[in-house]
Motif scaffolding. Structure first.
Motif, PDB file in Angstrom:
ATOM      1  N   VAL A 112       0.798  -1.232   0.000  1.00  0.00           N
ATOM      2  CA  VAL A 112       0.000   0.000   0.000  1.00  0.00           C
ATOM      3  C   VAL A 112       0.832   1.284   0.000  1.00  0.00           C
ATOM      4  O   VAL A 112       0.279   2.369  -0.187  1.00  0.00           O
ATOM      5  CB  VAL A 112      -0.996   0.024   1.180  1.00  0.00           C
ATOM      6  N   ASP A 113       2.143   1.186   0.185  1.00  0.00           N
ATOM      7  CA  ASP A 113       3.003   2.377   0.218  1.00  0.00           C
ATOM      8  C   ASP A 113       3.242   2.889  -1.207  1.00  0.00           C
ATOM      9  O   ASP A 113       3.842   2.200  -2.023  1.00  0.00           O
ATOM     10  CB  ASP A 113       4.340   2.056   0.881  1.00  0.00           C
ATOM     11  N   MET A 114       2.811   4.096  -1.489  1.00  0.00           N
ATOM     12  CA  MET A 114       2.885   4.614  -2.849  1.00  0.00           C
ATOM     13  C   MET A 114       4.270   5.156  -3.204  1.00  0.00           C
ATOM     14  O   MET A 114       4.579   5.325  -4.367  1.00  0.00           O
ATOM     15  CB  MET A 114       1.827   5.698  -3.063  1.00  0.00           C
ATOM     16  N   GLY A 115       5.097   5.405  -2.217  1.00  0.00           N
ATOM     17  CA  GLY A 115       6.423   5.939  -2.500  1.00  0.00           C
ATOM     18  C   GLY A 115       7.509   4.889  -2.642  1.00  0.00           C
ATOM     19  O   GLY A 115       8.651   5.206  -2.960  1.00  0.00           O
ATOM     20  N   ASN A 116       7.171   3.634  -2.366  1.00  0.00           N
ATOM     21  CA  ASN A 116       8.141   2.534  -2.410  1.00  0.00           C
ATOM     22  C   ASN A 116       9.371   2.833  -1.556  1.00  0.00           C
ATOM     23  O   ASN A 116      10.503   2.596  -1.966  1.00  0.00           O
ATOM     24  CB  ASN A 116       8.537   2.205  -3.856  1.00  0.00           C
ATOM     25  N   ARG A 117       9.134   3.353  -0.359  1.00  0.00           N
ATOM     26  CA  ARG A 117      10.242   3.739   0.515  1.00  0.00           C
ATOM     27  C   ARG A 117      10.169   3.056   1.887  1.00  0.00           C
ATOM     28  O   ARG A 117      10.726   3.550   2.857  1.00  0.00           O
ATOM     29  CB  ARG A 117      10.252   5.263   0.679  1.00  0.00           C
ATOM     30  N   VAL A 118       9.492   1.936   1.953  1.00  0.00           N
ATOM     31  CA  VAL A 118       9.307   1.254   3.234  1.00  0.00           C
ATOM     32  C   VAL A 118      10.641   0.908   3.875  1.00  0.00           C
ATOM     33  O   VAL A 118      10.883   1.226   5.049  1.00  0.00           O
ATOM     34  CB  VAL A 118       8.421   0.000   3.078  1.00  0.00           C
ATOM     35  N   GLU A 119      11.547   0.248   3.131  1.00  0.00           N
ATOM     36  CA  GLU A 119      12.827  -0.169   3.714  1.00  0.00           C
ATOM     37  C   GLU A 119      13.631   1.034   4.211  1.00  0.00           C
ATOM     38  O   GLU A 119      14.209   0.998   5.291  1.00  0.00           O
ATOM     39  CB  GLU A 119      13.646  -0.985   2.717  1.00  0.00           C
ATOM     40  N   GLU A 120      13.676   2.086   3.403  1.00  0.00           N
ATOM     41  CA  GLU A 120      14.409   3.294   3.796  1.00  0.00           C
ATOM     42  C   GLU A 120      13.879   3.840   5.122  1.00  0.00           C
ATOM     43  O   GLU A 120      14.648   4.172   6.028  1.00  0.00           O
ATOM     44  CB  GLU A 120      14.269   4.347   2.696  1.00  0.00           C
ATOM     45  N   TYR A 121      12.572   3.910   5.260  1.00  0.00           N
ATOM     46  CA  TYR A 121      11.989   4.493   6.469  1.00  0.00           C
ATOM     47  C   TYR A 121      11.992   3.535   7.648  1.00  0.00           C
ATOM     48  O   TYR A 121      12.007   3.989   8.795  1.00  0.00           O
ATOM     49  CB  TYR A 121      10.596   5.059   6.177  1.00  0.00           C
ATOM     50  N   LEU A 122      12.018   2.236   7.403  1.00  0.00           N
ATOM     51  CA  LEU A 122      12.225   1.304   8.512  1.00  0.00           C
ATOM     52  C   LEU A 122      13.593   1.578   9.142  1.00  0.00           C
ATOM     53  O   LEU A 122      13.719   1.643  10.369  1.00  0.00           O
ATOM     54  CB  LEU A 122      12.147  -0.143   8.039  1.00  0.00           C
ATOM     55  N   ARG A 123      14.619   1.742   8.280  1.00  0.00           N
ATOM     56  CA  ARG A 123      15.971   2.048   8.790  1.00  0.00           C
ATOM     57  C   ARG A 123      15.975   3.388   9.521  1.00  0.00           C
ATOM     58  O   ARG A 123      16.513   3.487  10.636  1.00  0.00           O
ATOM     59  CB  ARG A 123      16.978   2.074   7.642  1.00  0.00           C
ATOM     60  N   ARG A 124      15.427   4.404   8.903  1.00  0.00           N
ATOM     61  CA  ARG A 124      15.398   5.739   9.524  1.00  0.00           C
ATOM     62  C   ARG A 124      14.710   5.728  10.885  1.00  0.00           C
ATOM     63  O   ARG A 124      15.048   6.509  11.766  1.00  0.00           O
ATOM     64  CB  ARG A 124      14.645   6.729   8.638  1.00  0.00           C
ATOM     65  N   SER A 125      13.712   4.864  11.025  1.00  0.00           N
ATOM     66  CA  SER A 125      12.916   4.804  12.253  1.00  0.00           C
ATOM     67  C   SER A 125      13.478   3.819  13.272  1.00  0.00           C
ATOM     68  O   SER A 125      12.925   3.662  14.357  1.00  0.00           O
ATOM     69  CB  SER A 125      11.485   4.397  11.915  1.00  0.00           C
ATOM     70  N   ASN A 126      14.578   3.128  12.902  1.00  0.00           N
ATOM     71  CA  ASN A 126      15.189   2.100  13.759  1.00  0.00           C
ATOM     72  C   ASN A 126      14.248   0.943  14.053  1.00  0.00           C
ATOM     73  O   ASN A 126      14.300   0.335  15.121  1.00  0.00           O
ATOM     74  CB  ASN A 126      15.716   2.709  15.070  1.00  0.00           C
ATOM     75  N   ILE A 127      13.403   0.621  13.097  1.00  0.00           N
ATOM     76  CA  ILE A 127      12.484  -0.505  13.234  1.00  0.00           C
ATOM     77  C   ILE A 127      13.175  -1.756  12.692  1.00  0.00           C
ATOM     78  O   ILE A 127      13.800  -1.732  11.640  1.00  0.00           O
ATOM     79  CB  ILE A 127      11.166  -0.222  12.473  1.00  0.00           C
ATOM     80  N   VAL A 128      13.026  -2.844  13.419  1.00  0.00           N
ATOM     81  CA  VAL A 128      13.661  -4.120  13.081  1.00  0.00           C
ATOM     82  C   VAL A 128      12.586  -5.108  12.642  1.00  0.00           C
ATOM     83  O   VAL A 128      11.558  -5.274  13.318  1.00  0.00           O
ATOM     84  CB  VAL A 128      14.415  -4.676  14.313  1.00  0.00           C
ATOM     85  N   VAL A 129      12.846  -5.765  11.525  1.00  0.00           N
ATOM     86  CA  VAL A 129      11.938  -6.795  11.035  1.00  0.00           C
ATOM     87  C   VAL A 129      12.337  -8.108  11.704  1.00  0.00           C
ATOM     88  O   VAL A 129      13.458  -8.555  11.584  1.00  0.00           O
ATOM     89  CB  VAL A 129      12.003  -6.920   9.495  1.00  0.00           C
ATOM     90  N   ASN A 130      11.365  -8.706  12.428  1.00  0.00           N
ATOM     91  CA  ASN A 130      11.654  -9.883  13.236  1.00  0.00           C
ATOM     92  C   ASN A 130      10.367 -10.686  13.393  1.00  0.00           C
ATOM     93  O   ASN A 130       9.341 -10.125  13.714  1.00  0.00           O
ATOM     94  CB  ASN A 130      12.175  -9.421  14.593  1.00  0.00           C
ATOM     95  N   ASP A 131      10.441 -11.985  13.180  1.00  0.00           N
ATOM     96  CA  ASP A 131       9.256 -12.828  13.273  1.00  0.00           C
ATOM     97  C   ASP A 131       9.038 -13.244  14.728  1.00  0.00           C
ATOM     98  O   ASP A 131       9.170 -14.409  15.081  1.00  0.00           O
ATOM     99  CB  ASP A 131       9.408 -14.042  12.361  1.00  0.00           C
ATOM    100  N   TYR A 132       8.674 -12.320  15.584  1.00  0.00           N
ATOM    101  CA  TYR A 132       8.470 -12.574  17.021  1.00  0.00           C
ATOM    102  C   TYR A 132       7.081 -13.175  17.268  1.00  0.00           C
ATOM    103  O   TYR A 132       6.214 -13.156  16.418  1.00  0.00           O
ATOM    104  CB  TYR A 132       8.639 -11.276  17.814  1.00  0.00           C
ATOM    105  N   GLU A 133       6.904 -13.687  18.457  1.00  0.00           N
ATOM    106  CA  GLU A 133       5.577 -14.212  18.880  1.00  0.00           C
ATOM    107  C   GLU A 133       4.914 -13.250  19.817  1.00  0.00           C
ATOM    108  O   GLU A 133       5.422 -12.535  20.547  1.00  0.00           O
ATOM    109  CB  GLU A 133       5.723 -15.571  19.541  1.00  0.00           C
TER     110      GLU A 133
END
Length: 133
Positions: A112-133
């Motif tokens: 749904v992201d129209m700018g195709n900048r999800v990865e860039e902004y995950l890094r900028r926001s210090n968000i970590v992709v992790n398959d947690y429970e």
């Protein structure tokens, strides 16, 4: 189509597999036109003030609801955050202090992201992709 099939599509498909109408906020899956995502109306967006979302050059961030439907049936609802003056759309981390998000949530944001900048902004926001429970 089974619910697990729908969840797999949302977790693994790319935006190229969807018919996108940014003006109306409608996303229709090309391989099954009964599957669609609908973005809420702009006037329903809510201010979102967690530090990871407001730390960008434009500090405005908004919580935006997305509804997944199959035919006329409700499937699920996702709340994402539009950050940096709508430059990117990100999933909400587990908590204000635990900045982990699941891969499936990131993929939904990519659809749904129209700018195709999800990865860039995950890094900028210090968000970590992790398959947690």
């Amino acid at each position: 189509m089974q619910l697990n099939d729908l969840k797999k599509i949302l977790a693994t498909s790319s935006q190229d597999e969807w018919i996108v109408d940014d003006e109306t906020g409608s996303f229709t899956y090309k391989n099954d036109l009964n599957l669609r995502i609908e973005r809420a109306e702009y006037d329903t967006y809510r201010n979102f003030d967690e530090p990871w979302a407001t730390k960008h050059p434009d500090s405005s961030s908004k919580a935006v609801e997305y509804t997944v439907k199959y035919g006329s049936s409700f499937i699920e609802r996702h709340t994402l955050v539009s950050v940096d003056g709508h430059r990117a759309t990100l999933p909400i981390p587990k908590s204000i202090n635990d900045l982990r998000v699941k891969p499936s949530e990131v993929n939904f944001a990519r659809i749904v992201d129209m700018g195709n900048r999800v990865e860039e902004y995950l890094r900028r926001s210090n968000i970590v992709v992790n398959d947690y429970e």
